[in-house]
Design a protein around this motif. Sequence first.
Motif, PDB file in Angstrom:
ATOM      1  N   GLU A 258      16.899  43.139  25.357  1.00  0.00           N
ATOM      2  CA  GLU A 258      17.766  42.611  24.481  1.00  0.00           C
ATOM      3  C   GLU A 258      17.999  41.297  24.155  1.00  0.00           C
ATOM      4  OE1 GLU A 258      20.864  44.923  25.275  1.00  0.00           O
ATOM      5  OE2 GLU A 258      19.613  46.183  24.342  1.00  0.00           O
ATOM      6  N   SER A 260      20.505  38.030  21.799  1.00  0.00           N
ATOM      7  CA  SER A 260      21.868  37.676  21.699  1.00  0.00           C
ATOM      8  C   SER A 260      21.837  36.472  21.823  1.00  0.00           C
ATOM      9  CB  SER A 260      23.043  37.949  22.850  1.00  0.00           C
ATOM     10  OG  SER A 260      24.033  37.697  22.293  1.00  0.00           O
ATOM     11  N   THR A 265      17.725  37.730  26.320  1.00  0.00           N
ATOM     12  CA  THR A 265      18.912  37.782  27.362  1.00  0.00           C
ATOM     13  C   THR A 265      18.722  38.817  28.173  1.00  0.00           C
ATOM     14  OG1 THR A 265      20.659  39.432  26.008  1.00  0.00           O
ATOM     15  CG2 THR A 265      20.249  36.854  25.777  1.00  0.00           C
ATOM     16  N   GLY A 266      17.830  40.060  27.801  1.00  0.00           N
ATOM     17  CA  GLY A 266      17.529  41.452  28.791  1.00  0.00           C
ATOM     18  C   GLY A 266      16.358  42.193  28.711  1.00  0.00           C
ATOM     19  N   ARG A 268      16.504  46.421  28.059  1.00  0.00           N
ATOM     20  CA  ARG A 268      17.416  47.727  27.773  1.00  0.00           C
ATOM     21  C   ARG A 268      15.987  49.278  28.956  1.00  0.00           C
ATOM     22  NH1 ARG A 268      17.273  52.738  24.993  1.00  0.00           N
ATOM     23  NH2 ARG A 268      16.445  51.776  23.187  1.00  0.00           N
ATOM     24  N   THR A 273      20.996  48.494  30.701  1.00  0.00           N
ATOM     25  CA  THR A 273      20.493  46.940  30.239  1.00  0.00           C
ATOM     26  C   THR A 273      20.578  45.839  31.907  1.00  0.00           C
ATOM     27  OG1 THR A 273      22.050  47.300  28.052  1.00  0.00           O
ATOM     28  CG2 THR A 273      21.862  45.077  29.650  1.00  0.00           C
ATOM     29  N   ALA A 275      20.216  42.268  32.863  1.00  0.00           N
ATOM     30  CA  ALA A 275      20.306  40.230  31.760  1.00  0.00           C
ATOM     31  C   ALA A 275      19.436  39.934  32.738  1.00  0.00           C
ATOM     32  CB  ALA A 275      21.744  40.624  32.445  1.00  0.00           C
ATOM     33  N   ASP A 277      17.643  35.687  32.759  1.00  0.00           N
ATOM     34  CA  ASP A 277      18.268  34.091  32.170  1.00  0.00           C
ATOM     35  C   ASP A 277      16.674  33.767  30.884  1.00  0.00           C
ATOM     36  OD1 ASP A 277      20.429  33.019  32.943  1.00  0.00           O
ATOM     37  OD2 ASP A 277      19.577  33.091  34.905  1.00  0.00           O
TER      38      ASP A 277
END
Length: 463
Positions: A258, A260, A265-266, A268, A273, A275, A277
């Motif tokens: 993922e 952003s 940011t993570g 799936r 999903t 999340a 750091d």
Amino acid sequence: MARILVVGAGMGGLAAASRLATLGHRVTVLEAAGTYGGQVGAYRREGFGFDTGPGLLALPAVYRDLALKTGREPLEQLVGLRPVDPESRHLFADGTELVLPNASRGGVGEALDGAFGAGAGARWNDMVNRGRTVWEATRRPLLEEPRPAVDPADPYPVPPRRGLSRLLPRGRHTLADVAAQELAGAPGPSALLAEYALRYGLNPLTAPASATVLPYMEQSFGVWYVDGGLRALADAVFERCEKRGVEFRFGTPVRELERSGGRVTGVRTDDGTLAADLVLSAVPGLGVAAPAEPAPGRFTVLLALNGARPAGTAHRTVLHGADVAAEARAVFADRTLPERPTVQLLRPDDPLLVPGPDSEAAVLTVTVPAGLELTDAQQDAYADELLARLAAAGVDLRARLRWRETRLTASVPAPALAGGRLGQANEAGEPGLYLIGAYAHPGGGLARVGMSASITAGLVGPA
């Protein structure tokens, strides 16, 4: 404290998770399979136990450091660890037998002189000394530091050329050149050198000459066995992760990363999903690019034997192939099963792997082309052929066979070498993403995936 997702519970993922959790981060490991360890697997049946991946440990200092940094304990308090001595017994196509001591350069030289004639040991040790120069030049950039911006050059110098050869284009110095020039093309020592390349997933005809670091490392630092098999090492690192609060989610394949705001940011999964750091990935396709030319695979036969292991049996026996060049062409160019290949037979003296003193567990392994597909009947036929070859060389296990299992591993990534193909940088070049494991710097093998974890944990830093 950073929320960190580690994708893949192989040895690199376990080592990274334990280090990062010790640094104070909140770590979750996501694994598609139902267990941890990756290729460091085990198979148990009727009281017999087998390593289904690597069976011996080189450069144990990597995991000694892991034990100390994550728990202030010697590795020997976590697993039973003992040197393998003799290191190996070698049977050559012409009937010559060679027994090598463990971690004894002088003893290796004497053994080669005895097997191949006076001078063979000196030539071999001169070559291994050149491997030491490779080790000294490349140890830090290739094992202890992030991948440098400029790939390390092969530190193995090209020998001077004379006469008309000076007019020919200069090429990379290969392991085949080493065999021809420094071992005088002697069949036995050349086959011995080629076996190191094949075992590590390298083509002995084209691997860079810096691959001489492989025999240097083994003959200088020794080869070690973990009681209960190498799976016990995976168990120990997994337990260390649990003690440091690492969360594991097995049966959880990660479908994609993922992103952003220009960073990862993570991930799936099928359940939604997650999340994070930071994401550390050891899985091809998830930030990790699969190599254009995958490393070869392994054909393995697990042997449950009746009768006790004979006294004096070597832990590792290598039956060398009849033709190094033909075997290399079959595995790396033609992508066919090699005929009369180099065979490794591991016969550990370990009561933890057998149902009683009147039985023995052994593992036979051959390097085969990447992605090879064989039917059950073809695997059985090849296993029969390999056992017959061992019998012809004086190691006949067929009459003692209680049962056997065959396994085919698609690809086993090779270690990174100066002058050769290197793994991807641990800093992926995308904020929030780091790469670990066999496809990342510094490449495949237990020691190197352990170092990928150490390097990456250093890049992330403490919470």
